[in-house]
Every structure is written in structure tokens, then in C-alpha cells.
Motif scaffolding. Sequence first.
Motif, PDB file in Angstrom:
ATOM      1  N   GLU A   1      69.775 -10.701  40.619  1.00 51.48           N
ATOM      2  CA  GLU A   1      70.880 -10.117  39.851  1.00 51.48           C
ATOM      3  C   GLU A   1      70.780 -10.482  38.367  1.00 51.48           C
ATOM      4  O   GLU A   1      71.034  -9.643  37.491  1.00 51.48           O
ATOM      5  CB  GLU A   1      72.212 -10.584  40.432  1.00 51.48           C
TER       6      GLU A   1
ATOM      7  N   LYS B   1      70.227  -7.883  35.221  1.00 49.92           N
ATOM      8  CA  LYS B   1      71.158  -7.873  34.090  1.00 49.92           C
ATOM      9  C   LYS B   1      70.437  -8.128  32.780  1.00 49.92           C
ATOM     10  O   LYS B   1      70.668  -7.415  31.779  1.00 49.92           O
ATOM     11  CB  LYS B   1      72.235  -8.941  34.319  1.00 49.92           C
TER      12      LYS B   1
ATOM     13  N   GLY C   1      70.159  -2.177  35.647  1.00 45.86           N
ATOM     14  CA  GLY C   1      71.278  -1.822  36.508  1.00 45.86           C
ATOM     15  C   GLY C   1      71.270  -0.385  36.967  1.00 45.86           C
ATOM     16  O   GLY C   1      71.744  -0.066  38.060  1.00 45.86           O
TER      17      GLY C   1
END
Length: 389
Positions: free
Chosen positions: A257, A261, A266
Motif C-alpha cells: 500500500e 501511494k 492507485g
Amino acid sequence: MEFNTQQKKALSIYVHCASDYLTDYQSHGEGLICFSILNGLANRGHRVIAFTPKASIRNKSDNLEVIESSGPVYFNSLSPWKYAIESNKRFKQLSQHINFDIVWRMNPVGYGCPLPPLSKNKPLVIGPLYYKWKNNAKVAKPRFWVSLKKILDPLADMGWKKTLKNAKAIFCATIPHAIAMGKKYNKKFCFDIPLIVRPSGERKVNNLAKVRITFLANLLENKRPLEFCKLVKILKDNNVDFEAVIIGDGPERIKVENYIKNNQLGNNIQLLGRIPNDQVYKELKQTTFFINLSIGEPYGRNIVEAMSEGVVVISHASGGPKDFIKDGDTGILVESEQALDFSKAILDLISNADKVDQISKNALKRSQDWSSEKVISDLEQKLFKIAAS
């Protein structure tokens, strides 16, 4: 499919440990593999009684009886010993009124089999076995000053070696592995059991105008999900029109994640988390390329599932995939560990639609050998031979 072999009687089989979590729908690879084998035999009329620490089953044959472990385990390192003792006790009780033909010890292996299974002179079958991961796992800190694991693992290894010695037959997931194990342990009966899949029967039509790449695995360091994210970034930097999907969950998710980011991915990567196996097939139907970056993957159940849907698999050339994928014919094998080289393989395929179409067709054809009917029929004949020896 009902058992209809007139010349052979139905077998009675006791399974000492049918995975650590026997299931027909949860996302547990070993449990799904073991269930498909045992339920397949039960569907053909054989009586199968399987002991397992835990089970989650929605649909099964009436001929498959599942016995779950009872009581809590307070120390993880002691759990294999508890299960082995409990299973042996169950076998002794059942043997008083059931004349078993085969005793089967499925995975886990090694530390998971600290005590040799009782068999009462009945043929002991082990497997299916897979290639081992490289021994680079991180060891958790012990709860107390002395680690029980360090004390118990050498003893468990002795139990596993004795189990191998006692075995009448060994099953492995691939033919090369079976041949190697047969030579190593001097076993007359050393066979392969391919993983069972559900071939779709329809050749996938790949739309290369919109590529979809899929990563499907537990998000562990040795599965290399971060390398997949790097692969996605390279494709984005090369202005490839694509979408990427990560299916699975685990300790590496936070790192994944953060990478997404920090690199503005995304809109390129969708994280689906852990999903039921039936939904996995639905996701594979939409996939163009299935990516396996694991080095030394023991087998790769999700890889053969992808092939059964006509998906083009791009895998590291090691472990199980190297045994059942023919490079350039039923999939693509990449010798390098780097995301850059995997991206080159994808870019090459995108520019060659005919090659993608042919690999898809060949993969689907290859997967016909892994249908339940074919695998179980072949396995059944091998078990008859072992039981009669």
C-alpha cells in the motif's frame, strides 16, 4: 461420478492429516488440494476417513468422513505433536471395526509430522509432496527464554525421516519430483498427483487492447508482491494501457500500500484482498497475464488454475512451474528475478497477438490433464496397485 469398477472393491482409507485446514471453498491452498483428492476418491465410492486439525466444508461426498481435532493448543510448537498423537489414537479406535486398505499421511511434512503414523502393517502412503522453499524464513522470538521450537524441531525431523522410511509409496505433485524422490528414498512406488482444476473448455480470447495482469498469492515476502508493484510501475512508465489486480492478503500488504501511494499507482493497481476460490476463477476469466514472481515456488495451485482458464502465465523459471510449464508453449518462464525482465516478457507478448493466442490455447489444452475425472481415475488405479502389493 459413482464408483463402477467391477474388478476392484472399494477401498477404505484412513488419512492421518488431511492438511492443517481441510476446505472446499476457503482460500487455503493446501486444504483445497487435499479436499479435491479425498472427495474425488469418495465420489468414486471409496470410504475415506480424514483427520484434520480444522475443517470448513460446504459440500462433500457422503463417503468422506472428516474428523476435526478437539481441544485448544496453547503452544504453536506443540500443535503438530498433539495432532499426531490424537490422529494415531483415532486410527487405533477405528481399526477395531474397520479393515483399512490404505493409510495416508498428507501434508504438512517435516516438523508437521513429528511422529510416524500408525498403520498396523497396512500400506502407508505419503503426499503429495512439493518442492521446499529456500530456508530463509524469519524466526519469531520465543515467548520464554528457551525456544521450544529449537528443541522440538530436531526431534520432529527424526519422526519425519522415520515416516519416509516406513512409507510404501510417495506421491509428488510433478513427475520430475516423483522420479527424484523415488531415487533418493529407493521407493518402488513413487508417483505424481497433479493438482485438480476445472478446465473451462473454452479458449480465452485475449484482448490486448486492454491488458489485465493479475498477482494472486498470500502477501508474504517470498511471494514478492513488492516486485509485482515495481513491474506495474515499469509498465506505466512505458505507457502501456493496462490494469493490475492483487488478490490476497498478508504481512506485506502495508508495504504494498505504501509503495502504491508513494509511486502514484492507485489508478493502476486494485487490491482485492483475500477472496473465496470460486471468485478467483471469475477474476481469472478477466485476466490476460498471470504473474508469478516467487523463486522456488513449491508448486503453484493458482498457476494451474489460471492455465485452466486459458490465461497466459509468466512465471519465474524455478520450482514446480518449471516442471509443468513449457516455455513459449504453455506459458512463459523468466530466468531473471527482476521486474524489468518480466516487463520485457509482457511487452514482447503484447506486440505478438498470435503468440498470446497460441499459448492460451496450449495452456487450456494442457489443463485437460488436470481434470478431476482424469486425475482421480489415474490415482485410483495406483492406490489399487499399492493396496495389493
